[in-house]
Design a protein around this motif. Structure first.
Motif, mmCIF file in Angstrom:
data_model
loop_
_atom_site.group_PDB
_atom_site.id
_atom_site.type_symbol
_atom_site.label_atom_id
_atom_site.label_comp_id
_atom_site.label_asym_id
_atom_site.label_seq_id
_atom_site.Cartn_x
_atom_site.Cartn_y
_atom_site.Cartn_z
ATOM 1 N N ASN A 188 0.806 -1.227 0.000
ATOM 2 C CA ASN A 188 0.000 0.000 0.000
ATOM 3 C C ASN A 188 0.837 1.273 0.000
ATOM 4 O OD1 ASN A 188 0.937 0.023 2.610
ATOM 5 N ND2 ASN A 188 -1.051 -0.320 3.568
ATOM 6 N N ASP A 189 2.178 1.148 0.145
ATOM 7 C CA ASP A 189 3.015 2.351 0.067
ATOM 8 C C ASP A 189 3.739 2.452 -1.270
ATOM 9 O OD1 ASP A 189 4.613 0.183 0.529
ATOM 10 O OD2 ASP A 189 5.933 1.182 1.979
ATOM 11 N N ASP A 190 3.382 1.594 -2.231
ATOM 12 C CA ASP A 190 4.004 1.620 -3.548
ATOM 13 C C ASP A 190 3.355 2.685 -4.434
ATOM 14 O OD1 ASP A 190 6.024 -0.317 -3.385
ATOM 15 O OD2 ASP A 190 4.576 -1.939 -3.634
ATOM 16 N N VAL A 191 4.119 3.116 -5.447
ATOM 17 C CA VAL A 191 3.622 4.063 -6.442
ATOM 18 C C VAL A 191 3.863 3.442 -7.821
ATOM 19 C CG1 VAL A 191 3.829 6.386 -7.415
ATOM 20 C CG2 VAL A 191 4.175 6.027 -4.958
ATOM 21 N N VAL A 192 2.777 3.179 -8.553
ATOM 22 C CA VAL A 192 2.853 2.509 -9.849
ATOM 23 C C VAL A 192 2.691 3.536 -10.967
ATOM 24 C CG1 VAL A 192 1.806 0.764 -11.345
ATOM 25 C CG2 VAL A 192 1.969 0.360 -8.885
ATOM 26 N N ARG B 118 -0.639 3.575 -4.904
ATOM 27 C CA ARG B 118 -0.984 4.820 -5.588
ATOM 28 C C ARG B 118 -0.623 4.696 -7.066
ATOM 29 N NH1 ARG B 118 2.190 10.537 -4.603
ATOM 30 N NH2 ARG B 118 1.022 11.815 -6.074
ATOM 31 N N CYS B 119 -1.445 5.260 -7.948
ATOM 32 C CA CYS B 119 -1.200 5.195 -9.393
ATOM 33 C C CYS B 119 -0.824 6.565 -9.939
ATOM 34 C CB CYS B 119 -2.453 4.711 -10.136
ATOM 35 S SG CYS B 119 -2.825 2.997 -9.858
ATOM 36 N N VAL B 120 0.129 6.570 -10.853
ATOM 37 C CA VAL B 120 0.489 7.769 -11.610
ATOM 38 C C VAL B 120 0.318 7.421 -13.083
ATOM 39 C CG1 VAL B 120 2.286 9.422 -12.196
ATOM 40 C CG2 VAL B 120 2.154 8.493 -9.866
ATOM 41 N N ILE B 121 -0.495 8.208 -13.799
ATOM 42 C CA ILE B 121 -0.750 7.946 -15.208
ATOM 43 C C ILE B 121 0.048 8.957 -16.030
ATOM 44 C CG2 ILE B 121 -2.514 7.683 -16.994
ATOM 45 C CD1 ILE B 121 -4.572 7.314 -14.756
ATOM 46 N N PRO B 122 1.083 8.508 -16.724
ATOM 47 C CA PRO B 122 1.924 9.429 -17.493
ATOM 48 C C PRO B 122 1.265 9.825 -18.806
ATOM 49 C CG PRO B 122 2.691 7.192 -17.802
ATOM 50 C CD PRO B 122 1.566 7.115 -16.800
ATOM 51 N N GLU C 134 11.561 10.623 -9.648
ATOM 52 C CA GLU C 134 12.213 11.223 -8.480
ATOM 53 C C GLU C 134 11.213 11.984 -7.604
ATOM 54 O OE1 GLU C 134 15.277 13.609 -10.127
ATOM 55 O OE2 GLU C 134 16.596 11.913 -10.610
ATOM 56 N N ARG C 135 10.351 12.767 -8.244
ATOM 57 C CA ARG C 135 9.442 13.640 -7.490
ATOM 58 C C ARG C 135 8.350 12.850 -6.774
ATOM 59 N NH1 ARG C 135 4.703 16.158 -9.126
ATOM 60 N NH2 ARG C 135 5.045 15.400 -11.250
ATOM 61 N N LEU C 136 7.852 11.787 -7.419
ATOM 62 C CA LEU C 136 6.702 11.056 -6.900
ATOM 63 C C LEU C 136 7.078 9.771 -6.165
ATOM 64 C CD1 LEU C 136 4.458 11.496 -10.062
ATOM 65 C CD2 LEU C 136 4.303 12.778 -7.914
ATOM 66 N N GLY C 137 8.350 9.447 -6.150
ATOM 67 C CA GLY C 137 8.769 8.237 -5.449
ATOM 68 C C GLY C 137 8.252 6.968 -6.101
ATOM 69 N N VAL C 138 8.316 6.905 -7.424
ATOM 70 C CA VAL C 138 7.790 5.752 -8.159
ATOM 71 C C VAL C 138 8.575 4.494 -7.798
ATOM 72 C CG1 VAL C 138 7.471 4.753 -10.458
ATOM 73 C CG2 VAL C 138 6.939 7.164 -10.044
ATOM 74 N N THR C 139 7.846 3.417 -7.506
ATOM 75 C CA THR C 139 8.490 2.146 -7.166
ATOM 76 C C THR C 139 8.333 1.102 -8.269
ATOM 77 O OG1 THR C 139 6.474 1.370 -6.050
ATOM 78 C CG2 THR C 139 8.124 2.507 -4.702
ATOM 79 N N HIS C 140 7.295 1.231 -9.104
ATOM 80 C CA HIS C 140 7.038 0.245 -10.159
ATOM 81 C C HIS C 140 6.749 0.973 -11.452
ATOM 82 C CE1 HIS C 140 6.450 -2.185 -6.577
ATOM 83 N NE2 HIS C 140 6.417 -3.276 -7.318
#
Length: 220
Positions: free
Chosen positions: A175-179, A196-200, A214-220
């Protein structure tokens, strides 16, 4: 609020879906699936002939698509402009009887189309939706490479959920990952896992990618 606004109508219908990856896309498809609709994912870029054959199989009653897709296939200035660029898109407004469009009401968007913005402004409804049957077909995806004889792969609520859980397990999501992804199935898996999801943007930009990681702490 697509789930409660359109739920009584879409639950018994096949919905053709043509919205590019993004926040609007994910909100719409999640609402449709939760409402019990059977969503048919299509790619307008396959060309008018193959699209028409797929629609003959799908027999949709609803079409949910971006305004530009409606406009690019209907007679008018937008289709003319696409034609000048050598692009031919199908007339998605010729299929189905009810419509939802994402974006401005461009020439070619059906007159009875409901704007997505109107759905999102609807007051929340407290009534609970009925539980989805695990065996209900909720998503159909046409396979690539089938031209003269299109074939669709059907997912039930059970298989879609199982697949999402499998992806979450393989990616070891927490639950602390950023995809960071444009793939709806990966976003669904991440959200179900509490990540958390980030849609590029659809167009890759290496500098934007590095900055986002770097800014969003993306893990996957």
């Amino acid at each position: 609020r697509l789930d409660t606004t359109l739920g009584p109508w879409v639950s018994a219908w096949r919905v053709v879906y043509g919205v590019r990856p993004g926040i609007d896309s994910f909100v719409l498809i999640a609402g449709l699936l939760r409402a019990g609709a059977s969503v048919i994912a299509v790619d307008p870029g396959v060309g008018p002939d193959l699209f028409h054959r797929r629609m003959q199989l799908a027999k949709p009653s609803w079409v949910v698509a971006e305004s530009i897709f409606f406009a690019a296939g209907a007679p008018g200035p937008v289709r003319w402009g696409f034609g000048q660029a050598g692009l031919a898109l199908p007339d998605v407004g010729a299929f189905g009887t009810s419509f939802v469009h994402v974006g401005p009401r461009l020439p070619g968007v059906p007159a009875n189309s409901v704007p997505q913005a109107e759905l999102l402004e609807t007051e929340p409804v407290e009534e609970a939706l009925p539980r989805l049957s695990p065996e209900r077909v909720v998503l159909t995806i046409f396979t690539s490479g089938t031209t003269s004889d299109p074939k669709g792969v059907e997912h039930t609520a059970k298989s879609l959920g199982t697949g999402s859980n499998l992806i979450a397990e393989l990616m070891a999501l927490r639950n602390d990952d950023v995809v960071y992804s444009t793939q709806t199935h990966q976003m669904l898996s991440a959200l179900l896992a509490g990540a958390r999801c980030v849609i590029p943007p659809l167009r890759p930009d290496p500098r934007r990618f590095v900055a986002d990681v770097e800014r969003l702490g993306v893990t996957h």
